[in-house]
Design a protein around this motif. Structure first.
Motif, short mmCIF file in Angstrom:
data_model
loop_
_atom_site.label_atom_id
_atom_site.label_comp_id
_atom_site.label_asym_id
_atom_site.label_seq_id
_atom_site.Cartn_x
_atom_site.Cartn_y
_atom_site.Cartn_z
N ILE A 1 47.86 46.30 29.65
CA ILE A 1 47.83 46.47 31.04
C ILE A 1 49.22 46.35 31.76
O ILE A 1 49.88 45.21 31.36
CB ILE A 1 46.96 45.64 31.69
N LEU A 2 49.73 47.05 32.23
CA LEU A 2 51.15 47.05 32.79
C LEU A 2 51.17 46.61 34.45
O LEU A 2 49.98 47.53 34.93
CB LEU A 2 52.05 47.94 32.68
N GLY A 3 51.92 46.11 35.05
CA GLY A 3 51.93 46.05 36.45
C GLY A 3 52.70 44.78 36.83
O GLY A 3 53.01 43.79 36.40
N LYS A 4 53.22 44.82 37.99
CA LYS A 4 53.87 43.80 38.54
C LYS A 4 53.06 42.46 38.80
O LYS A 4 52.16 42.32 38.94
CB LYS A 4 54.61 44.19 39.84
N THR A 5 53.85 41.43 39.35
CA THR A 5 53.40 40.18 39.65
C THR A 5 52.16 40.16 40.71
O THR A 5 52.60 40.94 41.72
CB THR A 5 54.33 39.01 39.76
N GLY A 6 50.89 40.02 40.64
CA GLY A 6 50.23 39.92 41.56
C GLY A 6 49.39 41.13 41.72
O GLY A 6 48.59 41.41 42.78
N THR A 7 49.53 42.15 40.92
CA THR A 7 48.60 43.47 41.02
C THR A 7 47.21 43.48 40.25
O THR A 7 46.56 44.09 40.59
CB THR A 7 49.41 44.58 40.15
N GLY A 8 46.82 42.32 39.83
CA GLY A 8 45.32 41.93 39.57
C GLY A 8 45.11 42.22 38.17
O GLY A 8 43.98 42.75 37.77
#
Length: 894
Positions: free
Chosen positions: A109-116
């Motif tokens: 799972i990729l995503g910036k900080t705080g994306t859940g």
């Protein structure tokens, strides 16, 4: 006799129906808060079900199983806000990963900080149970690889298990996370912090389902585990290709900025209802405050939105408890300045705002409670309970309402941060420091207090942990440091110095690193009775100026740092949004004129025109300056701490830049150097270096580029010499017989320089300054929407260089200048909304050059973020085509 928690579980099993925490408390004659805690613990252990609603209800697991048929009830994903919009594709991928026979697909799972990402992984687990891909009793084990990234042995031991005696400190055999997750899902957060050898061990398990705990030489252990990893970073930069090939499913979660206004409103509504449920009180929000939450830029995404909403609720609760408000009302003044800035975007989406927010209402109610009684808080109500306890204490001391409000308001941020879930962007001590560092800090001061017979406060512990974390990063990057006054420290503080020696041994054993002897001098200063005071003369310090947009942003940040470090260093300068740039510059110049900046001035700014003040001050006042842009509290902490220790300007600047790049991976523009130099090096400083100099000297314009010949003894000393030279020169290239990659300085081996075509490439690298200066001059006055032409050109120069590197090509001479010019006007046109041309046969071109298109797209994301634009796919195709059509031929490349 069973524990009280087991008693609660047995009661739920016997009761067989849905029940609330208060009903459990009444039935078992226990406090409601304790009942709530036991129920939540049982739910986290997946031994009971928890049903959302008001009040929250719980039920035995077998009851839930009887009531829920696969796919007939709402799935875990359906409860996510945005499940049918921004998260729709991600959820489809997640379901496919879970349902893929026979045991699902390992997922990243990729995503910036705080994306859940963590919540999304838990939803995948719940869906796996709902769809009966795993048993309902199957475990979900979550682990953050960053917690033990400083100690690979401990990290591997946690994941794979460890056999007694496998390494120093392994005093017992214990099973790892793979064993605990057998039959279920293992979630590895911040998986990019897993070292390469750990990745190899993990992909061996993925291939065979087998693993060996640390210290195990014979027996092979088996487990059936689906692995879900999560990271904020690009997998290509931090994960082995052999590892990522074994993770067939990659899911990207969108940042908050890519989610529509309706979803943002739903998130605000959800979080406010959560807080209202905790307080059993209606939360009222003023129209302006609500609009600000809908429109402000939350750099840490959904996590920050939740944090900022909770802080606003805490401040509104404070007003209510001190009787300055009759009910819980969030107003504009309760919001941090970065949230209030959302009101500046009110004109951006007026129609959507009016559709979501009734234009005739001023106050909006969330989770309205019919009869509002006195708030009864439990031990899980964290920040609110802390405020209430302090309010009761101050009332007993006879404080009146105004004094009560004033004292509590000072403390509310700290109360809030102490109890909040950690986010990298939070401005609090414990969120800045690695947990392993906190742990060793506590051990250090426990020993020091006993041995030296004195007490050390929390601020000093924090200062020590901050220093230690910076020290460890420096040691691991092989950056040597020399203490300027080691002998005097040893003579002046003999007891503390001896204690520091033992402490260094403790740190070495705990963190598996070697502490240099000079570092003991710095450790000693954290044990003295004058802790917190600088051992250097204040007059010789670098001046640190923090400049931020907003009425009190810089002031608040500097005051926080001064309080944490117990020092007075640092200057805050706030720029209200109504102030003109020229007025702010004059104000800064007047302030600098009152200082004594013998060692220079470090400017920490947030954005925009403030970032250019350093160069202007240098030119007008003749003082040395360095500027760090997009500065955050951790960066301000590092700067003021090092300045108070008397460190040099370049040293502090590089530390701040390194901290910024390591933690946030953001772009930092460096000031344009004054003089250029090329370095030639070999072991003697004569042989190969002299031959290289003779080969290259004819193509160097000696009036613009200076030649420096250095002896290469060892990397640490050479790095130090490079750092010193960078104070004075812009180093265009290093050429030599010893491979040396440092920062972004191009390195050419002797073979490359003497090979056919090599000299032409070198010539272009070291003589390209004049074209860039001319390019800047030609653009100034012709670009209206992009700000500084100089910043734009040097930013795009770095982008084009990186793009050549990523595409593994070299552009023909002069093409890079043309590419920068093209991109400059492309950015201008996009910002003005004037890009509408099509690329012929776009889909066919994209298929033929899929890899090159992806690389170009990724690099252009930096441009999009820097200038707040979206570049069309047709323009990405044109850029890719330009790069491919203008690369040097095969003969030049050889």
């Amino acid at each position: 006799m069973p524990s009280r928690k087991e008693e609660v579980l047995r009661y739920l099993n016997e009761f067989g129906k849905k029940i609330s925490a208060s009903e459990v408390g009444d039935a078992l004659q226990m406090d409601r808060a304790n009942a709530s805690r036991y129920l939540n613990d049982l739910f986290k252990e997946h031994r009971i079900e928890k049903l959302s609603g008001k009040p929250v209800l719980y039920q035995a697991l077998q009851t839930a199983q009887a009531e829920v048929e696969p796919f007939e009830q709402e799935s875990a994903f359906d409860r996510l806000i945005g499940s049918d919009q921004s998260l729709k594709v991600s959820i489809q991928q997640a379901k496919a990963a879970i349902l893929y026979p026979p045991n699902g697909l390992h997922t990243l799972i990729l995503g910036k900080t705080g994306t859940g990402k963590s919540m999304f992984a838990e939803c995948m687990y719940q869906f796996a149970r709902e769809s009966e891909m795993i048993p309902r009793t199957a475990p979900f084990v979550s682990f953050n690889c960053a917690d033990y990234a400083q100690n690979p042995q401990l990290l591997f031991g946690h994941i794979f298990g460890v056999i007694k005696g496998a390494y120093t400190g392994a005093e017992e055999t214990r099973e790892g996370l793979l064993a605990k997750a057998d039959g279920g899902i293992l979630f590895l957060d911040e998986i990019h912090r897993l070292p390469p050898e750990g990745q190899e061990m993990l992909f061996t398990f993925i291939d065979r389902g087998e693993y060996r705990p640390l210290g195990e030489s014979s027996a092979v252990h088996r487990a059936q585990v689906q692995i879900i990893g999560a990271t904020t970073e690009s997998p290509d930069n931090f994960l082995l290709e052999t590892f990522t090939r074994r993770i067939p499913m990659t899911i990207t979660l969108p940042p908050l900025s890519e989610r529509n206004l309706e979803e943002r409103y739903q998130l605000v509504d959800f979080f406010l209802r959560q807080e209202a449920t905790r307080l059993q009180q209606t939360i009222r929000v003023h129209r302006k405050a609500l609009i600000a939450f809908l429109l402000y830029h939350a750099s840490a995404n959904v996590g920050q939105l939740q944090r900022d909403l909770k802080l606003a609720c805490a401040k509104a609760f404070l007003h209510y408890k001190t009787k300055t408000a009759n009910f819980i009302l969030i107003e504009q003044d309760d919001l941090p300045i970065h949230v209030q800035k959302g009101l500046l975007h009110m004109k951006d989406e007026p129609e959507k705002l009016n559709r979501l927010i009734d234009v005739n209402k001023t106050i909006f109610k969330f989770a309205e409670v019919a009869e509002e009684a006195d708030i009864q808080l439990t031990e899980v109500d964290d920040v609110y309970q802390a405020i209430q306890k302090k309010a009761e204490q101050l009332l007993k001391e006879g404080k009146d309402q105004s004094e009560l409000e004033e004292e509590l308001y000072i403390d509310v941020d700290q109360y809030f941060h102490d109890y909040m879930v950690q986010l990298p962007t939070q401005q609090t001590a414990k969120e800045i420091i690695d947990p392993a560092i906190w742990d060793i800090t506590e051990k250090v001061y426990t020993m020091a207090e006993k041995r030296l017979g004195r007490n050390y406060n929390d601020k000093m512990r924090f200062a020590f942990s901050l220093h230690l974390q910076s020290t460890i990063e420096r040691i691991r990057e092989q950056k040597h440091i020399i203490h300027p006054d080691l002998n005097n420290v040893r003579k002046k503080y003999p007891k503390e110095f001896q204690a520091a020696i033992d402490i260094s041994s403790m740190i070495e054993q705990s963190l598996a690193i070697e502490i240099p002897f000079d570092e003991i001098g710095f450790l000693t200063m954290f044990l003295t009775e004058e802790v917190g005071e600088s051992m250097y003369d204040n007059e010789s310090q670098v001046e640190v100026i923090v400049m931020m947009h907003g009425r009190s942003t810089a002031t608040s940040m500097v005051e926080t740092v001064q309080e944490l470090l117990s020092i007075d260093s640092g200057i805050a300068m706030d720029m209200p949004l109504t102030m003109e740039v020229k007025t702010m510059y004059e104000k800064v110049k007047q302030k600098v004129a009152t200082l004594n900046p013998q060692k220079g001035v470090l400017i920490l700014s947030d954005m925009g025109s403030l970032t250019s003040f350093g160069n202007m001050l240098t030119e007008e006042m003749g003082i040395r300056t360095k500027t760090v842009t997009m500065a955050s509290t951790p960066v301000v902490l590092e700067a003021i701490r090092k300045a108070s220790l008397g460190r040099g300007l370049e040293d502090i600047y590089q530390s701040c830049q390194q901290l910024f790049e390591n933690k946030y991976k953001a772009h930092v523009l460096r000031a344009k150097p004054i003089k250029n130099a090329v370095i030639f090096t070999c072991f003697t400083g004569e042989g190969v270096a002299e031959k290289l100099r003779a080969r290259v000297a004819p193509v160097i314009d000696s009036s613009k580029v200076e030649i420096v010949v250095l002896q290469f003894l060892h990397k640490e000393a050479f790095r130090e010499r490079i750092d010193q030279l960078m104070e004075e020169y812009n180093i265009l290239a290093i050429m030599g017989s010893v491979e040396f990659e440092y920062r972004d300085i191009p390195f050419f081996s002797a073979i490359e320089v003497f090979s056919e075509g090599g000299l032409d490439i070198v010539k272009r690298i070291i003589n390209d300054e004049v074209p860039y200066e001319k390019l800047i001059a030609s653009l100034e006055g012709n670009l209206k929407a992009v700000g500084s032409a100089e910043e734009l050109v040097y930013f795009l120069r770095k982008v084009i260089s990186e793009l050549q590197l990523q595409l593994n090509i070299i552009l023909e001479p002069g093409v890079d200048i043309g590419m920068i010019l093209h991109l400059a006007f492309l950015i201008e046109r996009v910002k003005l909304g004037a890009v509408d041309r099509e690329f012929p046969d776009l889909s066919e071109f994209a298929k033929m050059h899929i890899v090159e298109m992806q690389v170009t797209q990724q690099m252009m994301e930096n441009v999009e973020e820097e200038y707040d634009i979206t570049i069309p796919q047709s323009e990405i195709a044109y850029l890719t085509q330009m790069m491919l059509n203008n690369k040097v031929g095969e003969e030049a490349e050889s």
